[in-house]
Design a protein around this motif. Structure first.
Motif, PDB file in Angstrom:
ATOM      1  N   VAL A 292       0.844  -1.198   0.000  1.00 40.44           N
ATOM      2  CA  VAL A 292       0.000   0.000   0.000  1.00 40.44           C
ATOM      3  C   VAL A 292       0.876   1.244   0.000  1.00 40.44           C
ATOM      4  N   CYS A 293       0.550   2.189  -0.872  1.00 40.49           N
ATOM      5  CA  CYS A 293       1.260   3.476  -0.918  1.00 40.49           C
ATOM      6  C   CYS A 293       0.270   4.584  -0.619  1.00 40.49           C
ATOM      7  N   LEU A 294       0.440   5.220   0.530  1.00 38.43           N
ATOM      8  CA  LEU A 294      -0.396   6.356   0.905  1.00 38.43           C
ATOM      9  C   LEU A 294       0.349   7.677   0.773  1.00 38.43           C
ATOM     10  N   GLY A 295       1.602   7.610   0.358  1.00 36.71           N
ATOM     11  CA  GLY A 295       2.400   8.818   0.198  1.00 36.71           C
ATOM     12  C   GLY A 295       3.863   8.469   0.070  1.00 36.71           C
ATOM     13  N   ALA A 296       4.687   9.494  -0.111  1.00 35.79           N
ATOM     14  CA  ALA A 296       6.116   9.264  -0.319  1.00 35.79           C
ATOM     15  C   ALA A 296       6.756   8.569   0.871  1.00 35.79           C
ATOM     16  N   GLY A 297       6.242   8.818   2.079  1.00 35.07           N
ATOM     17  CA  GLY A 297       6.824   8.184   3.263  1.00 35.07           C
ATOM     18  C   GLY A 297       6.798   6.673   3.183  1.00 35.07           C
ATOM     19  N   ASP A 298       5.715   6.106   2.629  1.00 36.29           N
ATOM     20  CA  ASP A 298       5.631   4.648   2.486  1.00 36.29           C
ATOM     21  C   ASP A 298       6.685   4.126   1.515  1.00 36.29           C
ATOM     22  N   VAL A 299       6.899   4.880   0.430  1.00 40.40           N
ATOM     23  CA  VAL A 299       7.897   4.458  -0.565  1.00 40.40           C
ATOM     24  C   VAL A 299       9.299   4.547   0.030  1.00 40.40           C
ATOM     25  N   LEU A 300       9.574   5.621   0.708  1.00 40.06           N
ATOM     26  CA  LEU A 300      10.898   5.812   1.307  1.00 40.06           C
ATOM     27  C   LEU A 300      11.169   4.749   2.365  1.00 40.06           C
TER      28      LEU A 300
END
Length: 377
Positions: A289-297
């Motif tokens: 799940v990606c809810l924003g850049a923080g999840d990707v980072l």
């Protein structure tokens, strides 16, 4: 036939790639059988080196080889090579020192890549942000924010410079004025497609890197884009799908990434939104799940950057307008639907929508209304 013995390997690769119906699989088979120069000379006389190429050509092989021979008789390899040198692009075969390192690890590395920009920008974390051309305002906003925030954190945003999600992600990455963007395209680097993205192409080339496996002057073709998607997946440490219909190129990119063992992330969307139908189904296949850049980072193992969270500069809607805004939600809605949702008379509703649009809370597109997120700038 002009003497081409003094030309570099890359010149003959360009010439081979310029032949009609010459895709990367056929080109790879040719240069695995003999050197690019030998392959060129064989094709010039109507011969096909290597059995692997004949198998790839199948039943229409004779007609394809005849077309190759006709085109080869017309093409000046030296002139083609000089044209690329003068255009300031970098032409690389697999053995070239400038060949992008991420492609070397591919099971079938692209035999030819053409670069415009600084190839050193690939030295760093890379995340592909992809999705449908026919996106919603919600998807466009999310892609922009992901591109901006990832670039601000030092991540190279990779995409295909298409309309919709791809373009929004690259626009966001450029907005950050931080990590350079990377684009892989399905045409020659001098053939902008789609034309509406001309300024974005130039900005990405100036700030980062454009990549193609086609010679200059190559027009886009339908089969170029699945091939392009495999290169996007090959470059990416993570692939993030923002919005995708039940079928689409973004899902192909996600499949290519999964086959390489790269993590795939997806942005959740409304179960009623066609633009999120394919994206939501990725969760059944194990997407993060990606809810924003923080999840990707976090998945990259990088610290989340301090984000720019200024107060929303838009005027707070009046209570009546705020109730209309609430009924719009985050998916496109038609005026007739809003009349039913709000219970307002048409004239009052139109005035409220005009005020919300003027204040930046609502966007109108082709008779549909969408809520606009605050991007923190």
């Amino acid at each position: 036939m002009p003497d081409t013995t003094e030309l570099p390997t890359e010149a003959h690769l360009l010439a081979l790639a310029s032949l009609p119906q010459m895709g990367p699989a056929r080109l790879s088979a040719l240069v695995e059988a003999v050197s690019p120069a030998e392959a060129w000379h064989e094709l010039c006389r109507g011969a096909v080196p290597g059995g692997g190429v004949r198998e790839l050509l199948g039943a229409p092989g004779a007609a394809v080889v005849a077309a190759w021979a006709r085109r080869a008789s017309e093409l000046d390899v030296g002139e083609l090579w000089r044209h690329h040198l003068e255009a300031g692009v970098e032409v690389c075969g697999v053995s070239s020192p400038a060949y992008p390192e991420p492609f070397r690890g591919e099971e079938h590395p692209p035999p030819l890549v053409v670069l415009r920009g600084d190839r050193r920008v690939l030295d760093g974390p890379r995340v592909a942000v992809v999705g449908t051309r026919d996106c919603t305002r919600y998807g466009r906003d999310v892609a922009f924010e992901l591109g901006r925030d990832l670039a601000a954190a030092g991540v190279r945003v990779v995409s295909g410079l298409a309309l919709g999600i791809d373009g929004a992600a690259h626009t966001g990455a450029l907005e950050a004025r931080a990590a350079p963007p990377v684009a892989v395209v399905g045409s020659g680097l001098d053939v902008v497609y789609p034309r509406r993205n001309h300024s974005l192409w130039r900005a990405v080339a100036d700030a980062g890197l454009l990549i193609s496996e086609h010679p200059l002057g190559t027009s886009p073709a339908a089969w170029h884009f699945p091939a392009r998607n495999r290169l996007i997946a090959a470059l990416a440490d993570i692939v993030v799908v923002v919005e995708s219909h039940a079928r689409g190129g973004a899902l192909h990119t996600a499949t290519e990434a999964a086959q390489r063992g790269r993590p795939v992330m997806a942005v959740p969307g409304s179960v009623r939104a066609h633009a999120s139908e394919g994206t939501n189904r990725l969760f059944d296949e194990g997407a993060h799940v990606c809810l924003g850049a923080g999840d990707v980072l976090a998945l990259l193992g990088l610290d989340t950057p301090a984000r720019r969270r200024g107060e929303d500069p838009r005027p707070v809607p009046e209570p009546a307008d705020a109730r209309v805004l609430e009924q719009i939600g985050w998916e496109p809605v038609a005026l007739e639907q809003l009349v039913l949702r709000t219970g307002l008379e048409l004239g009052s509703l139109v005035l409220a929508l005009d005020r919300l649009e003027a204040a930046g809370w609502v966007a109108r597109r082709a008779g549909w209304f969408e809520r606009v997120a605050h991007d923190g700038r």
